[in-house]
Every structure is written in C-alpha cells, then in structure tokens.
Motif scaffolding. Structure first.
Motif, PDB file in Angstrom:
ATOM      1  N   ARG A  91      -5.816  -5.114   2.369  1.00  0.00           N
ATOM      2  CA  ARG A  91      -6.069  -5.584   3.441  1.00  0.00           C
ATOM      3  C   ARG A  91      -4.530  -5.521   4.407  1.00  0.00           C
ATOM      4  O   ARG A  91      -4.682  -5.722   5.399  1.00  0.00           O
ATOM      5  CB  ARG A  91      -6.408  -6.974   3.694  1.00  0.00           C
ATOM      6  CG  ARG A  91      -5.509  -8.090   2.931  1.00  0.00           C
ATOM      7  CD  ARG A  91      -5.965  -9.319   2.926  1.00  0.00           C
ATOM      8  NE  ARG A  91      -5.012 -10.389   2.888  1.00  0.00           N
ATOM      9  CZ  ARG A  91      -4.886 -11.592   2.818  1.00  0.00           C
ATOM     10  NH1 ARG A  91      -6.085 -12.056   3.169  1.00  0.00           N
ATOM     11  NH2 ARG A  91      -4.091 -12.428   2.741  1.00  0.00           N
ATOM     12  N   GLY A  92      -3.672  -4.885   3.708  1.00  0.00           N
ATOM     13  CA  GLY A  92      -2.400  -4.705   4.612  1.00  0.00           C
ATOM     14  C   GLY A  92      -2.231  -3.761   5.417  1.00  0.00           C
ATOM     15  O   GLY A  92      -3.360  -2.984   5.776  1.00  0.00           O
ATOM     16  N   GLU A  93      -1.059  -3.895   6.529  1.00  0.00           N
ATOM     17  CA  GLU A  93      -0.871  -2.867   7.307  1.00  0.00           C
ATOM     18  C   GLU A  93      -0.897  -1.208   6.690  1.00  0.00           C
ATOM     19  O   GLU A  93      -0.457  -1.463   5.483  1.00  0.00           O
ATOM     20  CB  GLU A  93       0.272  -3.104   8.186  1.00  0.00           C
ATOM     21  CG  GLU A  93       1.512  -3.149   7.440  1.00  0.00           C
ATOM     22  CD  GLU A  93       2.764  -3.250   8.280  1.00  0.00           C
ATOM     23  OE1 GLU A  93       2.979  -2.507   8.917  1.00  0.00           O
ATOM     24  OE2 GLU A  93       3.381  -4.444   8.110  1.00  0.00           O
ATOM     25  N   PRO A  94      -1.464  -0.347   7.615  1.00  0.00           N
ATOM     26  CA  PRO A  94      -1.338   1.012   6.819  1.00  0.00           C
ATOM     27  C   PRO A  94       0.351   1.357   6.608  1.00  0.00           C
ATOM     28  O   PRO A  94       1.068   1.322   7.522  1.00  0.00           O
ATOM     29  CB  PRO A  94      -2.069   1.932   8.089  1.00  0.00           C
ATOM     30  CG  PRO A  94      -2.952   0.927   8.765  1.00  0.00           C
ATOM     31  CD  PRO A  94      -1.941  -0.468   8.713  1.00  0.00           C
ATOM     32  N   LEU A  95       0.135   2.084   5.624  1.00  0.00           N
ATOM     33  CA  LEU A  95       1.589   2.717   5.343  1.00  0.00           C
ATOM     34  C   LEU A  95       1.834   3.896   6.205  1.00  0.00           C
ATOM     35  O   LEU A  95       0.937   4.734   5.923  1.00  0.00           O
ATOM     36  CB  LEU A  95       1.743   3.002   3.722  1.00  0.00           C
ATOM     37  CG  LEU A  95       3.100   3.751   3.506  1.00  0.00           C
ATOM     38  CD1 LEU A  95       4.421   2.751   3.588  1.00  0.00           C
ATOM     39  CD2 LEU A  95       2.921   4.037   2.112  1.00  0.00           C
ATOM     40  N   THR A  96       2.926   3.860   6.992  1.00  0.00           N
ATOM     41  CA  THR A  96       3.019   5.054   7.917  1.00  0.00           C
ATOM     42  C   THR A  96       4.316   5.609   7.467  1.00  0.00           C
ATOM     43  O   THR A  96       5.095   5.027   6.867  1.00  0.00           O
ATOM     44  CB  THR A  96       2.844   4.608   9.310  1.00  0.00           C
ATOM     45  OG1 THR A  96       4.019   3.596   9.600  1.00  0.00           O
ATOM     46  CG2 THR A  96       1.607   3.917   9.646  1.00  0.00           C
ATOM     47  N   GLN A  97       4.659   6.778   8.109  1.00  0.00           N
ATOM     48  CA  GLN A  97       5.981   7.378   7.858  1.00  0.00           C
ATOM     49  C   GLN A  97       6.969   6.596   8.696  1.00  0.00           C
ATOM     50  O   GLN A  97       8.116   6.431   8.186  1.00  0.00           O
ATOM     51  CB  GLN A  97       5.992   8.908   8.400  1.00  0.00           C
ATOM     52  CG  GLN A  97       7.099   9.769   8.206  1.00  0.00           C
ATOM     53  CD  GLN A  97       7.306   9.879   6.440  1.00  0.00           C
ATOM     54  OE1 GLN A  97       6.346   9.789   5.780  1.00  0.00           O
ATOM     55  NE2 GLN A  97       8.547  10.378   6.010  1.00  0.00           N
ATOM     56  N   ALA A  98       6.563   6.130   9.728  1.00  0.00           N
ATOM     57  CA  ALA A  98       7.588   5.327  10.466  1.00  0.00           C
ATOM     58  C   ALA A  98       8.216   3.868   9.419  1.00  0.00           C
ATOM     59  O   ALA A  98       9.208   3.429   9.264  1.00  0.00           O
ATOM     60  CB  ALA A  98       7.115   4.596  11.655  1.00  0.00           C
ATOM     61  N   LEU A  99       7.099   3.466   8.732  1.00  0.00           N
ATOM     62  CA  LEU A  99       7.604   2.065   7.729  1.00  0.00           C
ATOM     63  C   LEU A  99       8.324   2.690   6.723  1.00  0.00           C
ATOM     64  O   LEU A  99       9.206   2.247   6.301  1.00  0.00           O
ATOM     65  CB  LEU A  99       6.181   1.567   7.415  1.00  0.00           C
ATOM     66  CG  LEU A  99       6.244   0.472   6.561  1.00  0.00           C
ATOM     67  CD1 LEU A  99       7.308  -0.715   6.912  1.00  0.00           C
ATOM     68  CD2 LEU A  99       4.918  -0.046   6.051  1.00  0.00           C
ATOM     69  N   VAL A 100       7.861   3.982   6.255  1.00  0.00           N
ATOM     70  CA  VAL A 100       8.531   4.393   5.072  1.00  0.00           C
ATOM     71  C   VAL A 100      10.054   4.677   5.396  1.00  0.00           C
ATOM     72  O   VAL A 100      11.158   4.308   4.745  1.00  0.00           O
ATOM     73  CB  VAL A 100       7.971   5.800   4.823  1.00  0.00           C
ATOM     74  CG1 VAL A 100       9.034   6.490   3.475  1.00  0.00           C
ATOM     75  CG2 VAL A 100       6.678   5.488   3.901  1.00  0.00           C
ATOM     76  N   ARG A 101      10.322   5.196   6.617  1.00  0.00           N
ATOM     77  CA  ARG A 101      11.755   5.373   7.006  1.00  0.00           C
ATOM     78  C   ARG A 101      12.381   4.215   7.458  1.00  0.00           C
ATOM     79  O   ARG A 101      13.608   4.100   6.813  1.00  0.00           O
ATOM     80  CB  ARG A 101      11.584   6.250   8.546  1.00  0.00           C
ATOM     81  CG  ARG A 101      11.252   7.634   8.324  1.00  0.00           C
ATOM     82  CD  ARG A 101      11.810   8.361   9.580  1.00  0.00           C
ATOM     83  NE  ARG A 101      10.901   7.776  10.826  1.00  0.00           N
ATOM     84  CZ  ARG A 101       9.923   8.518  11.101  1.00  0.00           C
ATOM     85  NH1 ARG A 101       9.394   9.534  10.302  1.00  0.00           N
ATOM     86  NH2 ARG A 101       9.314   7.760  12.178  1.00  0.00           N
ATOM     87  N   GLU A 102      11.739   3.066   7.856  1.00  0.00           N
ATOM     88  CA  GLU A 102      12.254   1.897   7.999  1.00  0.00           C
ATOM     89  C   GLU A 102      12.851   1.199   6.628  1.00  0.00           C
ATOM     90  O   GLU A 102      13.858   0.703   6.456  1.00  0.00           O
ATOM     91  CB  GLU A 102      11.168   0.933   8.586  1.00  0.00           C
ATOM     92  CG  GLU A 102      11.866  -0.764   8.775  1.00  0.00           C
ATOM     93  CD  GLU A 102      10.671  -1.455   9.090  1.00  0.00           C
ATOM     94  OE1 GLU A 102      10.615  -2.792   8.800  1.00  0.00           O
ATOM     95  OE2 GLU A 102       9.733  -0.925   9.892  1.00  0.00           O
ATOM     96  N   ILE A 103      11.946   1.203   5.565  1.00  0.00           N
ATOM     97  CA  ILE A 103      12.185   0.783   4.192  1.00  0.00           C
ATOM     98  C   ILE A 103      13.565   1.750   3.652  1.00  0.00           C
ATOM     99  O   ILE A 103      14.413   1.118   2.850  1.00  0.00           O
ATOM    100  CB  ILE A 103      11.213   0.916   3.364  1.00  0.00           C
ATOM    101  CG1 ILE A 103       9.958   0.053   3.899  1.00  0.00           C
ATOM    102  CG2 ILE A 103      11.405   0.374   1.994  1.00  0.00           C
ATOM    103  CD1 ILE A 103       8.779   0.016   3.213  1.00  0.00           C
ATOM    104  N   ALA A 104      13.266   2.985   3.679  1.00  0.00           N
ATOM    105  CA  ALA A 104      14.281   3.761   2.868  1.00  0.00           C
ATOM    106  C   ALA A 104      15.809   3.667   3.611  1.00  0.00           C
ATOM    107  O   ALA A 104      16.728   4.093   2.820  1.00  0.00           O
ATOM    108  CB  ALA A 104      13.746   5.236   3.128  1.00  0.00           C
ATOM    109  N   THR A 105      15.802   3.195   4.844  1.00  0.00           N
ATOM    110  CA  THR A 105      17.054   2.929   5.448  1.00  0.00           C
ATOM    111  C   THR A 105      17.786   1.415   5.084  1.00  0.00           C
ATOM    112  O   THR A 105      19.029   1.335   5.429  1.00  0.00           O
ATOM    113  CB  THR A 105      17.058   3.120   6.928  1.00  0.00           C
ATOM    114  OG1 THR A 105      16.056   2.053   7.357  1.00  0.00           O
ATOM    115  CG2 THR A 105      16.890   4.318   7.354  1.00  0.00           C
ATOM    116  N   GLY A 106      16.943   0.918   4.343  1.00  0.00           N
ATOM    117  CA  GLY A 106      17.515  -0.479   3.743  1.00  0.00           C
ATOM    118  C   GLY A 106      18.163  -0.556   2.572  1.00  0.00           C
ATOM    119  O   GLY A 106      18.208   0.581   1.968  1.00  0.00           O
TER     120      GLY A 106
END
Length: 248
Positions: A91-106
């Motif tokens: 039921r979570g928000e869809p995993l998108t490339q934008a979210l992946v990039r956000e996480i990967a920069t942390g």
C-alpha cells in the motif's frame, strides 16, 4: 563515504543474496556500500521470540506487533540516525527512479521488511516510516522488494557503473522508456540494424533514439506518456501552456 543499508527482517540470511554478485557485489567488496541485516526476533521479549499475533477484530493470518517492530526500528535509528526508514508494503507510494535517486544520494537507508498479513498500524503513527511499494502485486514478504530497492540505489553510487553517464539515457531517467538497442551481427535472421544507427550521423541517431523512446512510451506506458507530456507542455515558470484551441 559508504552507503549503509540496514535491513530489518525475519530472514537475515536472504541478504546480501543477489546483491553479493555482479556490480553490487563488487561495490560491496570495495566498501562502497555496506549490508547489515538485523533479525527482528532479537527484539521480542518472550521466550518464544514472538513477533506477531492474531488480528484485532478477527480475520485470517497474523499481524506483526508494533511493540517488537518499534524496538527494532528504534535500535536501527540509533545506529544510523540520518538514514530514512522505509517499510516495503503493497500500500506504499510507488518506487520511482526519482525516489531511488533521492535515497542513493543520502548516507544510507533502513528498510523494514513485513511478513504475514502486515504490520500493526500504530507503528506508522508512532515512528517516521515511509511506506514504499515496488508494484501492484503481493509478495511473500518485503525482503524481495528490499533487494529491488537496494539494487536500484547501489548502481547509482559513484563508481559502481563506471562512467557517471552510464545510466543517463535508461528507462525512467527522462520520464520515458528507453529506446531500442542493437549490436552485431548487422543481419540476423533477415532482420537488419536500422540504417540510421549505421550512418555515423550523431545528430540523426540522437533524434531517432528520442523518437523511438517517445513512441515506445506512448504505446506501452500511456500513464508515463501523459505525465511526460504534461511536463513538456509547461513553461519554465511551471504554468501550463494554453493549447491553440484555447488561444483561438
């Protein structure tokens, strides 16, 4: 700086799993990222190490307990306070490339893997946890989804893919599906590589690839195409451009 991944799971033996091979495995060996699977049962307090109970109100299956999960999450947040906590849930928000990039920069990520019928809702009310889904289907648990998320993040870490531009034209990076690829032999089973790709004209090749990406997206993923068209039709200020009909 090492990208630190903590995975809260009932099956720590599933990690690193496939992430221990290929590019991710090499990066793990080089210390580009770290993998720390944490057994949720270690935070249970009874002699049976219980992590679940029957659902309130009745129903099938079992529900993971908020008190046990909260202790696991709190411990992970103490170890890595700057990392976001994600829960892999349908039921979570869809995993998108934008979210992946956000996480990967942390600095890393803490991933909570659910099992059974789900997790006690009070956990999400009491802790800063972001629910994420990898698709509209049900898995046996969040571990496989966590592997998908981590694989997507790890490949974006500096040096993992080699050239920094390696992933620039891949599907979803620009909001479009990727254009088709070809390689030798030039003729295979009567099918030839498009002439434009053998022309040596880089401008024509770039235009062909863009056109193919747009065609494939429009035909195969109309949802992506609609979003891409909306973005493309906005002015630099963000205001939607008027159509010719509206201007007339």
């Amino acid at each position: 700086m090492t990208f630190a991944a903590q995975i809260l799971t009932l099956y720590p033996e599933m990690f690193p799993g496939p992430l221990g091979t290929s590019l991710a495995g090499r990066a793990l060996g080089e210390g580009t990222w770290s993998c720390d699977p944490i057994q949720i049962r270690d935070f249970a307090t009874d002699k049976h190490k219980s992590v679940d109970d029957t659902p309130a109100g009745g129903g099938a299956g079992m529900v993971m307990r908020a008190d046990v999960l909260a202790r696991a999450v709190d411990d992970a947040m103490t170890r890595q306070p700057d990392a976001p906590v994600l829960a892999m849930t349908p039921r979570g928000e869809p995993l998108t490339q934008a979210l992946v990039r956000e996480i990967a920069t942390g600095p890393g990520v803490t991933i909570l893997c659910g099992r059974f019928e789900g997790m006690d809702e009070r956990l999400f009310e009491a802790r800063p946890i972001r629910e994420v889904s990898i698709g509209d289907y049900i898995l046996s648990g969040g571990e496989t989804a966590a592997i998908v998320l981590l694989d997507a993040c790890i490949r974006l870490l500096p040096g993992v893919m080699g050239a920094a531009s390696s992933g620039d034209e891949e599907s979803f990076e620009s909001g479009l599906l990727e254009y088709p690829h070809y390689t030798r032999p030039n003729d295979w089973e009567g099918r030839t590589i498009p002439q434009v790709l053998r022309s040596g004209d880089h401008a024509k090749i770039a235009a062909w690839r863009q056109a193919m990406a747009e065609d494939h997206t429009r035909l195969r993923r109309p949802d992506l195409w609609e979003r891409h068209s909306d973005v493309r039709d906005q002015s630099p200020s963000g205001a939607q451009r008027q159509t010719k009909e509206k201007r007339a």
